[in-house]
Design a protein around this motif. Sequence first.
Motif, PDB file in Angstrom:
ATOM      1  N   THR A   1       0.725  -1.100   0.079  1.00 36.36           N
ATOM      2  CA  THR A   1       0.142   0.002   0.114  1.00 36.36           C
ATOM      3  C   THR A   1       0.943   1.094  -0.238  1.00 36.36           C
ATOM      4  N   ASN A   2       2.093   1.126   0.610  1.00 39.09           N
ATOM      5  CA  ASN A   2       2.999   2.458   0.444  1.00 39.09           C
ATOM      6  C   ASN A   2       3.310   2.821  -1.047  1.00 39.09           C
ATOM      7  N   LEU A   3       3.406   1.860  -1.865  1.00 33.89           N
ATOM      8  CA  LEU A   3       3.747   2.033  -3.284  1.00 33.89           C
ATOM      9  C   LEU A   3       2.147   2.617  -3.782  1.00 33.89           C
ATOM     10  N   LEU A   4       1.334   2.061  -3.481  1.00 31.04           N
ATOM     11  CA  LEU A   4       0.037   2.505  -4.156  1.00 31.04           C
ATOM     12  C   LEU A   4      -0.344   4.014  -3.713  1.00 31.04           C
ATOM     13  N   GLY A   5       0.071   4.358  -2.715  1.00 33.64           N
ATOM     14  CA  GLY A   5      -0.235   5.554  -2.209  1.00 33.64           C
ATOM     15  C   GLY A   5       0.752   6.689  -2.789  1.00 33.64           C
ATOM     16  N   VAL A   6       2.069   6.283  -3.320  1.00 33.48           N
ATOM     17  CA  VAL A   6       2.708   7.171  -4.155  1.00 33.48           C
ATOM     18  C   VAL A   6       1.956   7.388  -5.382  1.00 33.48           C
ATOM     19  N   ILE A   7       1.342   6.283  -6.112  1.00 36.24           N
ATOM     20  CA  ILE A   7       0.705   6.518  -7.323  1.00 36.24           C
ATOM     21  C   ILE A   7      -0.602   7.428  -7.061  1.00 36.24           C
ATOM     22  N   ALA A   8      -1.250   7.328  -6.043  1.00 38.73           N
ATOM     23  CA  ALA A   8      -2.396   8.295  -5.693  1.00 38.73           C
ATOM     24  C   ALA A   8      -2.007   9.716  -5.530  1.00 38.73           C
ATOM     25  N   ASP A   9      -1.040   9.799  -4.796  1.00 37.99           N
ATOM     26  CA  ASP A   9      -0.469  10.988  -4.411  1.00 37.99           C
ATOM     27  C   ASP A   9      -0.015  11.543  -5.713  1.00 37.99           C
ATOM     28  N   ARG A  10       0.583  10.950  -6.730  1.00 46.62           N
ATOM     29  CA  ARG A  10       1.453  11.743  -7.599  1.00 46.62           C
ATOM     30  C   ARG A  10       0.807  11.570  -9.224  1.00 46.62           C
ATOM     31  N   CYS A  11      -0.294  10.824  -8.991  1.00 44.60           N
ATOM     32  CA  CYS A  11      -0.729  10.650 -10.524  1.00 44.60           C
ATOM     33  C   CYS A  11      -1.208  11.814 -11.181  1.00 44.60           C
ATOM     34  N   ASN A  12      -1.816  12.929 -10.595  1.00 39.44           N
ATOM     35  CA  ASN A  12      -2.024  13.953 -11.373  1.00 39.44           C
ATOM     36  C   ASN A  12      -0.792  14.771 -12.148  1.00 39.44           C
ATOM     37  N   ASP A  13       0.301  14.662 -11.313  1.00 41.13           N
ATOM     38  CA  ASP A  13       1.545  15.055 -11.654  1.00 41.13           C
ATOM     39  C   ASP A  13       2.057  14.213 -12.969  1.00 41.13           C
ATOM     40  N   THR A  14       1.838  13.111 -12.746  1.00 43.67           N
ATOM     41  CA  THR A  14       2.182  11.977 -13.794  1.00 43.67           C
ATOM     42  C   THR A  14       1.346  12.543 -15.279  1.00 43.67           C
ATOM     43  N   ILE A  15      -0.075  12.965 -15.085  1.00 45.54           N
ATOM     44  CA  ILE A  15      -0.764  13.053 -16.063  1.00 45.54           C
ATOM     45  C   ILE A  15      -0.398  14.352 -16.726  1.00 45.54           C
ATOM     46  N   LYS A  16      -0.031  15.448 -15.909  1.00 43.36           N
ATOM     47  CA  LYS A  16       0.267  16.659 -16.492  1.00 43.36           C
ATOM     48  C   LYS A  16       1.575  16.570 -17.409  1.00 43.36           C
ATOM     49  N   PHE A  17       2.523  15.702 -16.739  1.00 37.89           N
ATOM     50  CA  PHE A  17       3.950  15.389 -17.491  1.00 37.89           C
ATOM     51  C   PHE A  17       3.834  14.891 -18.722  1.00 37.89           C
ATOM     52  N   VAL A  18       2.823  13.794 -19.068  1.00 37.98           N
ATOM     53  CA  VAL A  18       2.743  13.271 -20.244  1.00 37.98           C
ATOM     54  C   VAL A  18       1.895  14.091 -21.209  1.00 37.98           C
ATOM     55  N   GLU A  19       1.082  14.972 -20.550  1.00 42.63           N
ATOM     56  CA  GLU A  19       0.323  15.795 -21.577  1.00 42.63           C
ATOM     57  C   GLU A  19       0.957  16.987 -22.057  1.00 42.63           C
ATOM     58  N   GLU A  20       2.065  17.469 -21.202  1.00 39.63           N
ATOM     59  CA  GLU A  20       3.158  18.240 -21.736  1.00 39.63           C
ATOM     60  C   GLU A  20       4.104  17.745 -22.735  1.00 39.63           C
TER      61      GLU A  20
END
Length: 519
Positions: free
Chosen positions: A123-142
């Motif tokens: 769950t610690n790794l799932l937490g990273v995904i949940a916390d950072r997913c919007n940053d990831t989406i922004k990154f790939v859109e850029e």
Amino acid sequence: MSEVSLARRNFLKTGAAAAAALMASAAANAGIPAATVKKYDEEFDVVVVGSGFAGMACALKASRAGLKVLMIEKMSVVGGNSAICGGNVACPVNPVQKAQNIQDSKELFIKDCLKDGLGINYTNLLGVIADRCNDTIKFVEECGAEFVPNKMLFEAGHSVPRSYEIKAGSGSGYINPMFATMKKEGKVTVRTRCKFDDFIMDGDDVVGIVCREGYRFNAKLQSDDLENKTGKTKYIRAKMGVMLAAGGFSRDIWFRQVQDPRVVPSTDSTNQPGATAGVLIKALGIGATPVQLCWLQFLPYCNPREKGFGVSVNFTNHACMDFGIVVDRKTGKRFMDEHAGRKIKADALFAVIGNDENYPIAVADDAIVKAINPSFVKLPLEMGTVKKFNTLEELADFYKIPKEAFLEQVKKFNGYVKAGEDPEFHRNLKFSNGLDVSKAPFYGIEVSPKIHHTMGGVMINEKAQVISTKTHQPIKGLYAGGEITGGVHGASRLGTVAVIDALTFGMVAGEEFAKMAKA
């Protein structure tokens, strides 16, 4: 009973004894001592092994920090499985959800993943995904990735719609723009047909790699490489570290059968031929901690009449199982919750298929087809895996389904959609948008699971650092992300979570290298 049938009936159970034997074997190869390397052919700050989601995200992030980055890929083209996957991506608590008043949370996302992962997810790794997913989406859109605007997919196993739909209809919608961005920025050296062979070690620290340039992959030899000696050996120093983004091992006939002997050589996979275990085995050899290697996931959306991933997966998934139904062709009746997680559906499908290849039939109607991405329908129709019928009776006759039972089942399902409740299999119909199976023409397709994702791999922490079995601490100079890692998804992953997993931890690894540059 055939080998394939035996595997289909018995793949559900798993064992761990093979992992111990594998670790003993891997320990015999503990990398190349740096002291024995007379001269490095080249030197980079970061070396990335693999060119899919995780590899590209890491390479871009690290290079933008001014670091000298090498990304190697053993195949002749970049992208690996990332380029051919469905491409849709989960992102809990995102702006589109907020605009559409879809209630989601980090906790709900983790709960959904745990349900399909049988509770053994990290769950610690799932937490990273949940916390950072919007940053990831922004990154790939850029970088130029484009999503269908204002649309959230309600993927199987998820409690709410939380997945973006990639416009391209496949993972190429990320790989192509990310690679184009990489070439435009000109800060990453990319080498295809360059195979990772081993780590260069300074004690317990990773300080470089041995690779072969001009390598020619031979699918018949798999990852052991005992006979394939193509390519010229090079010694590459990695001053800050090595990032492993080499993917899973679904096409590695020997290695996957070591993990689960019931998966036989003839068992098909959705993966590209290069999805082998060579890099993983070398990582285990230098002390990387193995996690859940014996869990193999089957994709329940595949067509048995086409090899590999084929062209039908997105149609079966998003038309038939998101909004339509799946029936046993012998009885004409449903036998599962079509919106359940992948393991639940694969289990149910294998039980129906049995020993006589009784492939279930997935069904959708015209309204459903018009509601989904048109590209999901076009190719399967052209290739003949999806069949089109004017009436449900014609569909039943073609697939030799008991007509009366089938028509009654469709009627019952349509009533469930109208009522918003499925008393038979408790399918979540909250987001069905009123779509049922009532408007001609109708579409049918045979369904059978194929090996899709290898759940296990090396253990990482929240910083994408690979953890040592010897010290229980990070192996200095070694990072990993994506399918080569284990623990994120547990026993079985939810659809669209692999994409965000690989992109996010690739991004995190790149950020860690960037921090080193500033230190």
